[in-house]
Scaffold this active site. Structure first.
Site, PDB file in Angstrom:
ATOM      1  N   ARG A   1       0.820  -1.203   0.000  1.00 24.41           N
ATOM      2  CA  ARG A   1       0.000   0.000   0.000  1.00 24.41           C
ATOM      3  C   ARG A   1       0.858   1.259   0.000  1.00 24.41           C
ATOM      4  O   ARG A   1       0.535   2.241  -0.636  1.00 24.41           O
ATOM      5  CB  ARG A   1      -0.883  -0.027   1.248  1.00 24.41           C
ATOM      6  CG  ARG A   1      -1.672   1.214   1.477  1.00 24.41           C
ATOM      7  CD  ARG A   1      -2.412   1.125   2.795  1.00 24.41           C
ATOM      8  NE  ARG A   1      -3.453   0.127   2.783  1.00 24.41           N
ATOM      9  CZ  ARG A   1      -3.799  -0.615   3.834  1.00 24.41           C
ATOM     10  NH1 ARG A   1      -3.144  -0.494   4.972  1.00 24.41           N
ATOM     11  NH2 ARG A   1      -4.771  -1.473   3.760  1.00 24.41           N
ATOM     12  N   TYR A   2       1.958   1.230   0.733  1.00 23.09           N
ATOM     13  CA  TYR A   2       2.882   2.366   0.788  1.00 23.09           C
ATOM     14  C   TYR A   2       4.089   2.039  -0.082  1.00 23.09           C
ATOM     15  O   TYR A   2       4.466   0.875  -0.187  1.00 23.09           O
ATOM     16  CB  TYR A   2       3.375   2.578   2.216  1.00 23.09           C
ATOM     17  CG  TYR A   2       2.315   2.818   3.250  1.00 23.09           C
ATOM     18  CD1 TYR A   2       1.692   4.053   3.367  1.00 23.09           C
ATOM     19  CD2 TYR A   2       1.957   1.810   4.149  1.00 23.09           C
ATOM     20  CE1 TYR A   2       0.740   4.273   4.346  1.00 23.09           C
ATOM     21  CE2 TYR A   2       1.004   2.026   5.128  1.00 23.09           C
ATOM     22  CZ  TYR A   2       0.396   3.258   5.228  1.00 23.09           C
ATOM     23  OH  TYR A   2      -0.538   3.477   6.197  1.00 23.09           O
TER      24      TYR A   2
ATOM     25  N   ARG B   1       7.142   0.046   1.981  1.00 20.12           N
ATOM     26  CA  ARG B   1       6.980  -1.119   2.855  1.00 20.12           C
ATOM     27  C   ARG B   1       5.814  -1.997   2.410  1.00 20.12           C
ATOM     28  O   ARG B   1       4.845  -1.511   1.840  1.00 20.12           O
ATOM     29  CB  ARG B   1       6.798  -0.712   4.317  1.00 20.12           C
ATOM     30  CG  ARG B   1       5.694   0.288   4.596  1.00 20.12           C
ATOM     31  CD  ARG B   1       6.138   1.127   5.798  1.00 20.12           C
ATOM     32  NE  ARG B   1       5.102   1.959   6.375  1.00 20.12           N
ATOM     33  CZ  ARG B   1       4.793   3.180   5.925  1.00 20.12           C
ATOM     34  NH1 ARG B   1       5.380   3.667   4.849  1.00 20.12           N
ATOM     35  NH2 ARG B   1       3.878   3.888   6.539  1.00 20.12           N
TER      36      ARG B   1
ATOM     37  N   CYS C   1      -4.085 -17.817  13.818  1.00 26.98           N
ATOM     38  CA  CYS C   1      -3.626 -17.079  15.000  1.00 26.98           C
ATOM     39  C   CYS C   1      -3.720 -18.001  16.216  1.00 26.98           C
ATOM     40  O   CYS C   1      -4.497 -18.945  16.206  1.00 26.98           O
ATOM     41  CB  CYS C   1      -4.522 -15.865  15.248  1.00 26.98           C
ATOM     42  SG  CYS C   1      -4.387 -14.622  13.972  1.00 26.98           S
TER      43      CYS C   1
ATOM     44  N   CYS D   1      -9.320 -12.859  18.218  1.00 28.58           N
ATOM     45  CA  CYS D   1      -9.851 -11.691  18.914  1.00 28.58           C
ATOM     46  C   CYS D   1     -11.225 -11.380  18.326  1.00 28.58           C
ATOM     47  O   CYS D   1     -11.384 -11.371  17.103  1.00 28.58           O
ATOM     48  CB  CYS D   1      -8.918 -10.501  18.718  1.00 28.58           C
ATOM     49  SG  CYS D   1      -7.188 -10.904  19.052  1.00 28.58           S
TER      50      CYS D   1
ATOM     51  N   CYS E   1     -11.352  -8.604  15.632  1.00 23.37           N
ATOM     52  CA  CYS E   1     -10.285  -8.659  14.624  1.00 23.37           C
ATOM     53  C   CYS E   1     -10.672  -7.956  13.322  1.00 23.37           C
ATOM     54  O   CYS E   1     -11.748  -8.173  12.780  1.00 23.37           O
ATOM     55  CB  CYS E   1      -9.956 -10.118  14.327  1.00 23.37           C
ATOM     56  SG  CYS E   1      -8.744 -10.268  12.991  1.00 23.37           S
TER      57      CYS E   1
ATOM     58  N   ARG F   1      -9.259  -8.517  10.536  1.00 26.44           N
ATOM     59  CA  ARG F   1      -9.188  -9.479   9.425  1.00 26.44           C
ATOM     60  C   ARG F   1     -10.030 -10.707   9.735  1.00 26.44           C
ATOM     61  O   ARG F   1      -9.735 -11.805   9.290  1.00 26.44           O
ATOM     62  CB  ARG F   1      -7.729  -9.900   9.164  1.00 26.44           C
ATOM     63  CG  ARG F   1      -6.872  -8.800   8.615  1.00 26.44           C
ATOM     64  CD  ARG F   1      -5.656  -9.324   7.840  1.00 26.44           C
ATOM     65  NE  ARG F   1      -4.866  -8.185   7.410  1.00 26.44           N
ATOM     66  CZ  ARG F   1      -3.717  -7.814   7.971  1.00 26.44           C
ATOM     67  NH1 ARG F   1      -3.189  -8.524   8.951  1.00 26.44           N
ATOM     68  NH2 ARG F   1      -3.080  -6.742   7.527  1.00 26.44           N
TER      69      ARG F   1
ATOM     70  N   ASP G   1     -11.282  -0.879  13.983  1.00 24.00           N
ATOM     71  CA  ASP G   1     -11.706  -0.853  12.584  1.00 24.00           C
ATOM     72  C   ASP G   1     -13.180  -1.235  12.435  1.00 24.00           C
ATOM     73  O   ASP G   1     -13.780  -1.813  13.334  1.00 24.00           O
ATOM     74  CB  ASP G   1     -10.822  -1.814  11.768  1.00 24.00           C
ATOM     75  CG  ASP G   1      -9.389  -1.307  11.675  1.00 24.00           C
ATOM     76  OD1 ASP G   1      -9.215  -0.141  11.296  1.00 24.00           O
ATOM     77  OD2 ASP G   1      -8.466  -2.072  12.009  1.00 24.00           O
TER      78      ASP G   1
ATOM     79  N   ASP H   1      -6.946   3.466  10.476  1.00 24.14           N
ATOM     80  CA  ASP H   1      -6.694   2.894   9.161  1.00 24.14           C
ATOM     81  C   ASP H   1      -7.899   3.295   8.310  1.00 24.14           C
ATOM     82  O   ASP H   1      -9.027   2.869   8.580  1.00 24.14           O
ATOM     83  CB  ASP H   1      -6.563   1.361   9.282  1.00 24.14           C
ATOM     84  CG  ASP H   1      -5.560   0.817   8.291  1.00 24.14           C
ATOM     85  OD1 ASP H   1      -5.593   1.245   7.131  1.00 24.14           O
ATOM     86  OD2 ASP H   1      -4.749  -0.042   8.691  1.00 24.14           O
TER      87      ASP H   1
ATOM     88  N   LYS I   1      -2.847   4.265   7.096  1.00 25.80           N
ATOM     89  CA  LYS I   1      -3.060   4.731   8.477  1.00 25.80           C
ATOM     90  C   LYS I   1      -2.659   6.190   8.605  1.00 25.80           C
ATOM     91  O   LYS I   1      -1.653   6.601   8.018  1.00 25.80           O
ATOM     92  CB  LYS I   1      -2.200   3.904   9.432  1.00 25.80           C
ATOM     93  CG  LYS I   1      -2.611   2.460   9.522  1.00 25.80           C
ATOM     94  CD  LYS I   1      -1.684   1.703  10.471  1.00 25.80           C
ATOM     95  CE  LYS I   1      -1.864   0.207  10.351  1.00 25.80           C
ATOM     96  NZ  LYS I   1      -1.358  -0.336   9.073  1.00 25.80           N
TER      97      LYS I   1
HETATM   98  C1  LIG Z   1      -0.267  -0.974   8.818  1.00 30.26           C
HETATM   99  C2  LIG Z   1       0.294  -1.239   7.530  1.00 30.26           C
HETATM  100  C3  LIG Z   1       1.649  -0.979   7.283  1.00 30.26           C
HETATM  101  C4  LIG Z   1       2.575  -0.465   8.329  1.00 30.26           C
HETATM  102  O1  LIG Z   1       2.341   0.868   8.578  1.00 30.26           O
HETATM  103  P1  LIG Z   1       3.272   1.637   9.615  1.00 30.26           P
HETATM  104  O2  LIG Z   1       2.563   2.945   9.717  1.00 30.26           O
HETATM  105  O3  LIG Z   1       4.614   1.720   9.009  1.00 30.26           O
HETATM  106  O4  LIG Z   1       3.284   0.859  10.871  1.00 30.26           O
HETATM  107  C5  LIG Z   1       2.140  -1.229   6.033  1.00 30.26           C
HETATM  108  N1  LIG Z   1       1.363  -1.703   5.048  1.00 30.26           N
HETATM  109  C6  LIG Z   1       0.065  -1.942   5.257  1.00 30.26           C
HETATM  110  C7  LIG Z   1      -0.726  -2.461   4.126  1.00 30.26           C
HETATM  111  C8  LIG Z   1      -0.516  -1.735   6.504  1.00 30.26           C
HETATM  112  O5  LIG Z   1      -1.808  -2.003   6.703  1.00 30.26           O
HETATM  113  S1  SF4 Z   2      -6.480  -9.157  15.811  1.00 27.74           S
HETATM  114 FE1  SF4 Z   2      -6.947 -10.769  14.296  1.00 27.74          FE
HETATM  115  S2  SF4 Z   2      -5.011 -11.125  13.242  1.00 27.74           S
HETATM  116 FE2  SF4 Z   2      -4.522 -10.082  15.168  1.00 27.74          FE
HETATM  117  S3  SF4 Z   2      -4.165 -11.739  16.679  1.00 27.74           S
HETATM  118 FE3  SF4 Z   2      -6.307 -11.142  16.853  1.00 27.74          FE
HETATM  119  S4  SF4 Z   2      -7.358 -12.594  15.515  1.00 27.74           S
HETATM  120 FE4  SF4 Z   2      -5.208 -12.651  14.890  1.00 27.74          FE
END
Ligand SMILES: *Cc1c(COP(=O)(O)O)cnc(C)c1O
Ligand code: SF4
Length: 350
Positions: free
Chosen positions: A92-93, A96, A105, A109, A112, A114, A274, A311, A318
């Protein structure tokens, strides 16, 4: 030594552990049919069954409220799918990427982000898919940091983990590998010497970011596990999700962030919860989150404070959403507010 008890993976197992009442079992089973359930022995033992507002129970025990989907909630709240060029990568960025080698996991949670993709059915990348994902990183010199997440990468066998770490460590333009995990909290005994050895790098800096939301998650075993990581020279960060009924008060956050700093873990982000489906009961308002950050500003040192982030739904990344202490004054100057709420003028530059 006694054998380890298994992780509770069904409402029935949670009922057997005395954490779900027989009256609530059928509802919990309906929730479990939609979203994965797992609570490790470590966290089961940390729950106080007599506390109806137990902050650990609230994070992990399936609840009827999860069956209610609010209109604004999304299947992919942070837009991972919008930026997935190859399987297992989210880019996305520019500098990174996320690398997601697996979707399981140690615990699930209830809030979560995801939750529609993680779970025991979620298959791990095959060796061939992993190679393609790592090739993606190798072929893009602009990628400085690789965030290994999932699922939870510390559920990989030490052998597979070492394979990933070594491959990334060998890419000259990768400066940082960051591993996001809940294992030190949820299943600290899993982190063996072999696992820690798998994290040793020669060229890159490897950070571990642990997900921790309440000071009570830092059990004596979790603390021992965290010390093993810091003793191995690994810098640690923490990510916390702001959760109604778990940590949405200044005292709870203060206790958590101080405990983390004391363990040499830098609080990195406080995530606004989220818009995942069935999680409205966990969300605070952004105004509440900002008021908490304001309360922490005077009370806690900068070292103990994370950045409050959102996010942006849709995959836009973010951004910090903490309170702002600065506003425009007259004549190009500024008005700055101190931690007590008093306002001060800052002059315009000549
Ligand atoms: C959260 C996230 C990151 C990391 O973001 P930082 O602000 O550097 O912690 C990188 N890529 C994606 C897709 C993310 O969701
Ligand atoms: S928030 Fe989601 S991805 Fe993160 S530890 Fe909990 S269940 Fe796993």
């Amino acid at each position: 030594m006694t054998g380890r008890r298994p992780t509770a993976r069904t409402p029935r197992a949670l009922a057997d552990a005395g954490l779900i009442s027989p009256a609530n079992l059928a509802t919990a089973e309906r929730v479990a049919a939609k979203y994965a359930v797992a609570v490790t022995p470590e966290l089961i033992a940390a729950i106080d069954p007599n506390d109806t507002e137990d902050p650990i129970a609230r994070q992990f025990l399936p609840d009827e409220t999860e069956l209610h989907v609010a209109p604004e909630e999304l299947a992919d709240p942070i837009g991972d799918q919008a930026h997935a060029p190859v399987k297992g990568i989210v880019h996305r960025y520019p500098d990174r990427v996320l690398l997601k080698p697996l979707h399981t996991c140690p615990v699930y949670c209830r809030f979560c982000f995801r939750r529609e993709t993680v779970g025991p059915g979620g298959e791990a990348l095959s060796d061939a898919e992993l190679d393609i994902a790592i090739d993606y990183v190798r072929g893009r010199p602009e990628i400085f940091e690789v965030i290994v997440t999932g699922g939870d990468p510390l559920l990989l066998s030490p052998r597979r983990l070492a394979r990933i770490v070594k491959a990334l460590d060998a890419i000259p333009h990768v400066g940082v590998i960051r591993l996001h995990t809940r294992v030190p909290i949820a299943d600290p005994r899993r982190l063996t010497v072999k696992c820690i050895t798998a994290l040793v790098t020669a060229n890159t800096a490897l950070y571990v970011a642990i997900h921790c939301n309440h000071v009570r998650e830092l059990t004596p075993t979790a603390r021992t596990c965290i010390r093993a990581l810091t003793d191995a020279g690994i810098p640690l960060l923490a990510q916390t999700v702001l959760l109604r009924g778990v940590n949405d008060d200044a005292a709870a956050l203060t206790a958590l962030f101080r405990a983390l700093a004391r363990l040499k873990v830098k609080p990195y982000y406080l995530h606004h919860a989220d818009l995942a489906r069935g999680t409205a009961h966990f969300r605070t308002t952004i105004a509440e989150g900002q008021a908490l950050m304001r309360a922490l500003r005077g009370r806690l040192s900068g070292l103990c404070q994370p950045t409050y982030v959102l996010d942006i739904p849709g995959g836009f990344g973010k951004v910090p959403i903490g309170p702002c202490y600065l506003k425009q004054g007259a004549d190009g100057g500024w008005i700055v507010e101190d931690f007590l709420g008093q306002q001060h003028e800052y002059p315009p530059l000549p």
